[in-house]
Write a protein that holds these residues in place. Structure first.
Motif, PDB file in Angstrom:
ATOM      1  N   CYS A 262       0.828  -1.216   0.000  1.00  0.00           N
ATOM      2  CA  CYS A 262       0.000   0.000   0.000  1.00  0.00           C
ATOM      3  C   CYS A 262       0.858   1.260   0.000  1.00  0.00           C
ATOM      4  O   CYS A 262       0.527   2.242  -0.671  1.00  0.00           O
ATOM      5  N   ALA A 263       1.969   1.247   0.736  1.00  0.00           N
ATOM      6  CA  ALA A 263       2.864   2.401   0.752  1.00  0.00           C
ATOM      7  C   ALA A 263       3.437   2.648  -0.642  1.00  0.00           C
ATOM      8  O   ALA A 263       3.438   3.788  -1.132  1.00  0.00           O
ATOM      9  N   PHE A 264       3.907   1.589  -1.288  1.00  0.00           N
ATOM     10  CA  PHE A 264       4.449   1.748  -2.636  1.00  0.00           C
ATOM     11  C   PHE A 264       3.352   2.130  -3.628  1.00  0.00           C
ATOM     12  O   PHE A 264       3.599   2.886  -4.570  1.00  0.00           O
ATOM     13  N   THR A 265       2.152   1.638  -3.430  1.00  0.00           N
ATOM     14  CA  THR A 265       1.035   1.963  -4.311  1.00  0.00           C
ATOM     15  C   THR A 265       0.670   3.437  -4.211  1.00  0.00           C
ATOM     16  O   THR A 265       0.441   4.101  -5.229  1.00  0.00           O
ATOM     17  N   ALA A 266       0.631   3.971  -2.997  1.00  0.00           N
ATOM     18  CA  ALA A 266       0.316   5.391  -2.803  1.00  0.00           C
ATOM     19  C   ALA A 266       1.366   6.266  -3.488  1.00  0.00           C
ATOM     20  O   ALA A 266       1.025   7.243  -4.173  1.00  0.00           O
ATOM     21  N   LEU A 267       2.623   5.914  -3.327  1.00  0.00           N
ATOM     22  CA  LEU A 267       3.693   6.664  -3.978  1.00  0.00           C
ATOM     23  C   LEU A 267       3.585   6.563  -5.498  1.00  0.00           C
ATOM     24  O   LEU A 267       3.735   7.558  -6.215  1.00  0.00           O
ATOM     25  N   SER A 268       3.281   5.379  -6.002  1.00  0.00           N
ATOM     26  CA  SER A 268       3.145   5.171  -7.440  1.00  0.00           C
ATOM     27  C   SER A 268       1.997   5.996  -8.012  1.00  0.00           C
ATOM     28  O   SER A 268       2.128   6.619  -9.069  1.00  0.00           O
ATOM     29  N   PHE A 269       0.876   6.028  -7.311  1.00  0.00           N
ATOM     30  CA  PHE A 269      -0.278   6.811  -7.768  1.00  0.00           C
ATOM     31  C   PHE A 269       0.079   8.293  -7.848  1.00  0.00           C
ATOM     32  O   PHE A 269      -0.168   8.952  -8.861  1.00  0.00           O
ATOM     33  N   ALA A 270       0.690   8.813  -6.795  1.00  0.00           N
ATOM     34  CA  ALA A 270       1.058  10.230  -6.773  1.00  0.00           C
ATOM     35  C   ALA A 270       2.047  10.552  -7.888  1.00  0.00           C
ATOM     36  O   ALA A 270       1.904  11.567  -8.590  1.00  0.00           O
ATOM     37  N   ARG A 271       3.036   9.690  -8.089  1.00  0.00           N
ATOM     38  CA  ARG A 271       4.029   9.897  -9.136  1.00  0.00           C
ATOM     39  C   ARG A 271       3.370   9.932 -10.510  1.00  0.00           C
ATOM     40  O   ARG A 271       3.609  10.843 -11.299  1.00  0.00           O
ATOM     41  N   MET A 272       2.521   8.948 -10.790  1.00  0.00           N
ATOM     42  CA  MET A 272       1.881   8.903 -12.111  1.00  0.00           C
ATOM     43  C   MET A 272       0.968  10.091 -12.341  1.00  0.00           C
ATOM     44  O   MET A 272       0.965  10.675 -13.426  1.00  0.00           O
ATOM     45  N   TYR A 273       0.179  10.460 -11.330  1.00  0.00           N
ATOM     46  CA  TYR A 273      -0.748  11.576 -11.484  1.00  0.00           C
ATOM     47  C   TYR A 273       0.026  12.879 -11.724  1.00  0.00           C
ATOM     48  O   TYR A 273      -0.293  13.634 -12.647  1.00  0.00           O
ATOM     49  N   LEU A 274       1.045  13.135 -10.917  1.00  0.00           N
ATOM     50  CA  LEU A 274       1.801  14.378 -11.059  1.00  0.00           C
ATOM     51  C   LEU A 274       2.544  14.454 -12.388  1.00  0.00           C
ATOM     52  O   LEU A 274       2.560  15.512 -13.035  1.00  0.00           O
ATOM     53  N   LEU A 275       3.126  13.345 -12.809  1.00  0.00           N
ATOM     54  CA  LEU A 275       3.809  13.356 -14.106  1.00  0.00           C
ATOM     55  C   LEU A 275       2.831  13.553 -15.257  1.00  0.00           C
ATOM     56  O   LEU A 275       3.097  14.280 -16.211  1.00  0.00           O
ATOM     57  N   ARG A 276       1.656  12.920 -15.174  1.00  0.00           N
ATOM     58  CA  ARG A 276       0.654  13.089 -16.230  1.00  0.00           C
ATOM     59  C   ARG A 276       0.204  14.532 -16.299  1.00  0.00           C
ATOM     60  O   ARG A 276       0.030  15.090 -17.379  1.00  0.00           O
ATOM     61  N   ARG A 277      -0.016  15.177 -15.137  1.00  0.00           N
ATOM     62  CA  ARG A 277      -0.447  16.572 -15.126  1.00  0.00           C
ATOM     63  C   ARG A 277       0.659  17.477 -15.668  1.00  0.00           C
ATOM     64  O   ARG A 277       0.400  18.435 -16.375  1.00  0.00           O
ATOM     65  N   LEU A 278       1.918  17.170 -15.344  1.00  0.00           N
ATOM     66  CA  LEU A 278       3.039  17.946 -15.855  1.00  0.00           C
ATOM     67  C   LEU A 278       3.076  17.871 -17.378  1.00  0.00           C
ATOM     68  O   LEU A 278       3.186  18.896 -18.061  1.00  0.00           O
ATOM     69  N   PHE A 279       2.980  16.655 -17.909  1.00  0.00           N
ATOM     70  CA  PHE A 279       3.005  16.512 -19.360  1.00  0.00           C
ATOM     71  C   PHE A 279       1.780  17.121 -20.022  1.00  0.00           C
ATOM     72  O   PHE A 279       1.870  17.675 -21.120  1.00  0.00           O
ATOM     73  N   ALA A 280       0.626  17.068 -19.370  1.00  0.00           N
ATOM     74  CA  ALA A 280      -0.578  17.688 -19.925  1.00  0.00           C
ATOM     75  C   ALA A 280      -0.404  19.200 -19.996  1.00  0.00           C
ATOM     76  O   ALA A 280      -0.871  19.847 -20.928  1.00  0.00           O
TER      77      ALA A 280
END
Length: 69
Positions: free
Chosen positions: A48-66
């Motif tokens: 769950c800890a790694f999943t939370a970090l993964s979600f935040a990383r993917m969301y922030l990178l997607r928003r950056l690229f958008a």
């Protein structure tokens, strides 16, 4: 066409859910092979800890690229 924040979050959530399932299965298999022994609760907490970090990383990178497009 740019992706909305809600769709970015939805995509990241689905991606993380699939990834979490695969990672947990791999973790349950590999940990004992390398001499690590954890309870099911400990496996869940670590994944769950790694999943939370993964979600935040993917969301922030997607928003950056958008924003860059």
């Amino acid at each position: 066409m740019s992706q909305s924040r809600a769709m970015s979050a939805m995509e990241a959530l689905i991606n993380v859910t699939v990834g979490w399932s695969a990672a947990l299965a791999l973790q349950l298999t590999v940990f004992p092979l390398v001499g690590l022994h954890a309870s099911p609760g400990q496996h869940a907490a670590v994944s769950c800890a790694f999943t939370a970090l993964s979600f935040a990383r993917m969301y922030l990178l997607r928003r950056l690229f958008a924003r860059l497009v």
